[in-house]
Motif scaffolding. Structure first.
Motif, PDB file in Angstrom:
ATOM      1  N   VAL A 345     -80.476  27.721 -17.114  1.00 47.64           N
ATOM      2  CA  VAL A 345     -79.820  28.439 -18.170  1.00 47.64           C
ATOM      3  C   VAL A 345     -80.634  29.490 -18.662  1.00 47.64           C
ATOM      4  CG1 VAL A 345     -79.869  26.872 -20.173  1.00 47.64           C
ATOM      5  CG2 VAL A 345     -77.950  28.142 -19.773  1.00 47.64           C
ATOM      6  N   VAL A 346     -79.966  30.783 -18.882  1.00 43.86           N
ATOM      7  CA  VAL A 346     -80.560  31.864 -19.205  1.00 43.86           C
ATOM      8  C   VAL A 346     -80.445  31.887 -20.799  1.00 43.86           C
ATOM      9  CG1 VAL A 346     -81.141  34.483 -18.922  1.00 43.86           C
ATOM     10  CG2 VAL A 346     -80.653  32.993 -17.151  1.00 43.86           C
ATOM     11  N   LEU A 347     -81.175  31.698 -21.610  1.00 45.90           N
ATOM     12  CA  LEU A 347     -81.046  31.942 -22.956  1.00 45.90           C
ATOM     13  C   LEU A 347     -81.297  33.249 -23.498  1.00 45.90           C
ATOM     14  CD1 LEU A 347     -80.691  30.606 -25.922  1.00 45.90           C
ATOM     15  CD2 LEU A 347     -83.120  29.750 -25.783  1.00 45.90           C
ATOM     16  N   ASN A 348     -80.215  33.644 -24.192  1.00 46.60           N
ATOM     17  CA  ASN A 348     -80.304  35.195 -24.990  1.00 46.60           C
ATOM     18  C   ASN A 348     -80.257  34.712 -26.439  1.00 46.60           C
ATOM     19  OD1 ASN A 348     -79.457  37.490 -23.200  1.00 46.60           O
ATOM     20  ND2 ASN A 348     -78.307  35.746 -22.638  1.00 46.60           N
ATOM     21  N   ARG A 349     -81.032  35.278 -27.378  1.00 48.48           N
ATOM     22  CA  ARG A 349     -80.931  34.840 -28.907  1.00 48.48           C
ATOM     23  C   ARG A 349     -79.947  36.244 -29.390  1.00 48.48           C
ATOM     24  NH1 ARG A 349     -85.065  30.986 -29.404  1.00 48.48           N
ATOM     25  NH2 ARG A 349     -86.277  31.382 -27.713  1.00 48.48           N
ATOM     26  N   LEU A 350     -78.979  35.639 -30.060  1.00 49.22           N
ATOM     27  CA  LEU A 350     -77.986  36.637 -30.761  1.00 49.22           C
ATOM     28  C   LEU A 350     -78.469  37.532 -31.867  1.00 49.22           C
ATOM     29  CD1 LEU A 350     -74.902  36.836 -30.997  1.00 49.22           C
ATOM     30  CD2 LEU A 350     -74.607  34.875 -32.488  1.00 49.22           C
ATOM     31  N   SER A 351     -79.296  36.924 -32.539  1.00 50.78           N
ATOM     32  CA  SER A 351     -79.662  37.841 -33.554  1.00 50.78           C
ATOM     33  C   SER A 351     -81.135  38.572 -33.422  1.00 50.78           C
ATOM     34  CB  SER A 351     -79.846  37.197 -35.129  1.00 50.78           C
ATOM     35  OG  SER A 351     -80.510  36.058 -34.856  1.00 50.78           O
ATOM     36  N   GLU A 352     -81.466  39.084 -32.248  1.00 53.09           N
ATOM     37  CA  GLU A 352     -82.781  39.255 -32.009  1.00 53.09           C
ATOM     38  C   GLU A 352     -82.919  41.002 -31.554  1.00 53.09           C
ATOM     39  OE1 GLU A 352     -85.849  38.248 -28.840  1.00 53.09           O
ATOM     40  OE2 GLU A 352     -85.692  36.741 -30.245  1.00 53.09           O
ATOM     41  N   GLU A 353     -83.759  41.837 -32.014  1.00 57.49           N
ATOM     42  CA  GLU A 353     -83.682  43.288 -31.742  1.00 57.49           C
ATOM     43  C   GLU A 353     -84.016  43.314 -30.373  1.00 57.49           C
ATOM     44  OE1 GLU A 353     -84.579  47.194 -33.832  1.00 57.49           O
ATOM     45  OE2 GLU A 353     -83.802  45.251 -34.498  1.00 57.49           O
ATOM     46  N   GLY A 354     -83.209  44.066 -29.853  1.00 57.16           N
ATOM     47  CA  GLY A 354     -83.546  44.394 -28.223  1.00 57.16           C
ATOM     48  C   GLY A 354     -82.956  43.432 -27.236  1.00 57.16           C
ATOM     49  N   ALA A 355     -82.151  42.493 -27.685  1.00 52.06           N
ATOM     50  CA  ALA A 355     -81.705  41.593 -27.017  1.00 52.06           C
ATOM     51  C   ALA A 355     -80.220  41.283 -27.197  1.00 52.06           C
ATOM     52  CB  ALA A 355     -82.565  40.303 -27.064  1.00 52.06           C
ATOM     53  N   GLY A 356     -79.441  40.502 -25.996  1.00 49.14           N
ATOM     54  CA  GLY A 356     -78.014  40.244 -26.053  1.00 49.14           C
ATOM     55  C   GLY A 356     -76.997  41.482 -25.828  1.00 49.14           C
ATOM     56  N   MET A 357     -76.131  41.324 -26.507  1.00 48.61           N
ATOM     57  CA  MET A 357     -74.895  42.116 -25.788  1.00 48.61           C
ATOM     58  C   MET A 357     -75.098  43.590 -26.341  1.00 48.61           C
ATOM     59  SD  MET A 357     -71.431  39.920 -26.800  1.00 48.61           S
ATOM     60  CE  MET A 357     -71.207  38.285 -25.623  1.00 48.61           C
ATOM     61  N   GLU A 358     -74.416  44.487 -25.622  1.00 50.20           N
ATOM     62  CA  GLU A 358     -74.347  45.935 -25.780  1.00 50.20           C
ATOM     63  C   GLU A 358     -75.784  46.837 -26.262  1.00 50.20           C
ATOM     64  OE1 GLU A 358     -71.903  45.764 -29.704  1.00 50.20           O
ATOM     65  OE2 GLU A 358     -70.482  46.759 -28.975  1.00 50.20           O
ATOM     66  N   VAL A 359     -76.814  46.236 -25.524  1.00 50.98           N
ATOM     67  CA  VAL A 359     -77.949  46.781 -25.686  1.00 50.98           C
ATOM     68  C   VAL A 359     -78.586  46.877 -24.268  1.00 50.98           C
ATOM     69  CG1 VAL A 359     -78.939  46.614 -27.977  1.00 50.98           C
ATOM     70  CG2 VAL A 359     -79.553  44.733 -26.104  1.00 50.98           C
TER      71      VAL A 359
END
Ligand code: CTP
Length: 399
Positions: A345-359
């Motif tokens: 499973v690839v874990l993305n963190r929701l509230s991290e700068e430069g990570a997740g959706m739309e970046v």
């Protein structure tokens, strides 16, 4: 950028109007990290000047066989991949018969690296049996023919004969450079983007997923030689060159598309941000303002991974993505891995700068069975995709 960094690319430009696009191609190759040697034919130099390519590559451009003796041998031997764009009817004829009377044709005859040809000409010239026979012959030599595409031609006509777009040529060159990898010939499916669940005839329930991460993974798999089906929700970035694209809207459509392919897959990457909920009964018309705020009853949308897990071959790699927040992010993601019986499973963190959706960048951790965890640094999503596949490669099994 993989796979161009540190690689020598030879770009031959022959005399066709599409030569103006080769300047853009040169820029893309240099941006990707290639050391680029440009050879212009006499005809090519009538369309674009050597100065243009010298400015773009920062290297001398070759025009004549007689400037420096044995330059053709040196260049031909040094190339990791050769591209001819545009490849005119005349140039194809010369290459098909092994003629070598100028700098480009002699260099290509020396070259043992993969050769990509991007034909460009009027459709009548392309359809001529002589050109068709030459193309067949060149394919038999192992050369890779990219395009031509259908579209507007220089003479105000439309037809087959337009040179492939520079981005397409770069993608095929990347695939040729990658060579044989353990992913070669594997059947893979990547889901990407958001899903869109209708509420009424015009309104939808969706999320902010751009599709970038899934598209980067699909591109990287294709470049490594895998057969890739890309099942994409309505993403906000253009799809990659190579993978077979199937567009879907809803979680149900995505589920059907993945289920159909599942029994044949060697690897499934569920990157899509699939809606967990859908409207129980979408309204056929439109909710009207005058009727006041509507009550929308939701129900569970299909769980794609949950529904297809059993249908996948036992050897298949199954990769899920989890977007999590808070201190227990790793535990939650690990629970998803276990519950859905995922390879990783690839874990993305929701509230991290430069990570997740739309970046455009991402920082992820890979969670494998046996509490094995790999933290990857923040990087462009294309690099993150490559790193994910590098870590999965040792786990590949064929049926
Ligand atoms: N997924 C899926 N079908 C769904 C929802 C999610 O197959 N209807 C997949 C996603 O593509 C992803 C993985 O399941 O690979 C985890 O998605 P996520 O939404 O984080 O998981 P959920 O179990 O829905 O958990 P949450 O309550 O956090 O939304």
């Amino acid at each position: 950028m993989r796979p161009f960094a540190g690689k020598r690319v030879l770009l031959g430009v022959a005399g066709g109007i599409a030569a103006y696009k080769s300047a853009e191609l040169a820029r893309l190759l240099v941006d990707a990290g290639a050391t680029l040697d440009v050879v212009l034919t006499e005809g090519g130099s009538r369309f674009v000047t050597p100065t243009t390519f010298e400015a773009l590559t920062g290297r001398p451009v070759r025009l004549s066989l007689w400037e420096r003796p044995l330059d053709h041998v040196e260049l031909g031997k040094a190339a990791d991949v050769a591209i001819v764009a545009p490849a005119t009817a005349d140039l194809l004829a010369k290459l098909a018969t092994g003629q070598a009377d100028d700098m480009l044709t002699t260099t290509l005859l020396v070259c043992t690296a993969p050769v990509l040809l991007a034909p460009a000409m009027n459709f009548r010239m392309l359809e001529h049996p002589a050109t068709q026979r030459n193309l067949t012959r060149l394919r038999e030599f192992g050369h890779i023919v990219v395009g031509p595409e259908y579209g507007a031609l220089a003479e105000g006509e439309a037809g087959w004969g337009r040179m492939a777009e520079p981005e397409t040529i770069v993608a095929y060159a990347g695939r040729a450079l990658e060579g044989r990898t353990p992913w070669n010939g594997l059947r893979t499916l990547v889901t990407a983007g958001p899903t869109r669940e209708p509420i009424d005839a015009v309104r939808v329930l969706t999320n902010r997923s751009s599709g970038r991460m899934g598209y980067a993974l699909a591109a990287s798999l294709w470049r490594r030689g895998a057969a890739v089906e890309l099942v994409s929700g309505p993403a906000s970035v253009p799809p990659p060159v190579g993978p077979a694209l199937r567009r879907v809207e809803t979680a149900e459509e995505m589920c059907r598309a993945v289920s159909r392919a599942a029994p044949e897959l060697d690897a499934l990457f569920m990157v899509a941000a699939v809606s967990d909920f859908q409207a129980r009964s979408p309204v056929a018309g439109k909710f009207r303002r005058a009727d006041g705020p509507p009550r929308i009853e939701l129900e569970a949308a299909p769980d794609v991974l949950g529904s297809v897990r059993e249908a996948l071959p036992t050897h298949a790699l199954v990769v899920g993505f989890a977007l999590e927040d808070g201190d227990d992010a790793v535990d939650r993601a690990e629970a998803k891995r276990r519950e859905r019986n995922l390879t990783c499973v690839v874990l993305n963190r929701l509230s991290e700068e430069g990570a997740g959706m739309e970046v455009e960048t991402n920082r992820v951790a890979l969670l494998f069975a046996g509490d094995r965890r790999v933290d990857l640094p923040t990087a462009p999503k294309t690099d993150v995709a490559d790193a994910i596949l590098d870590h999965l490669e040792p786990l590949l099994r064929r049926d």
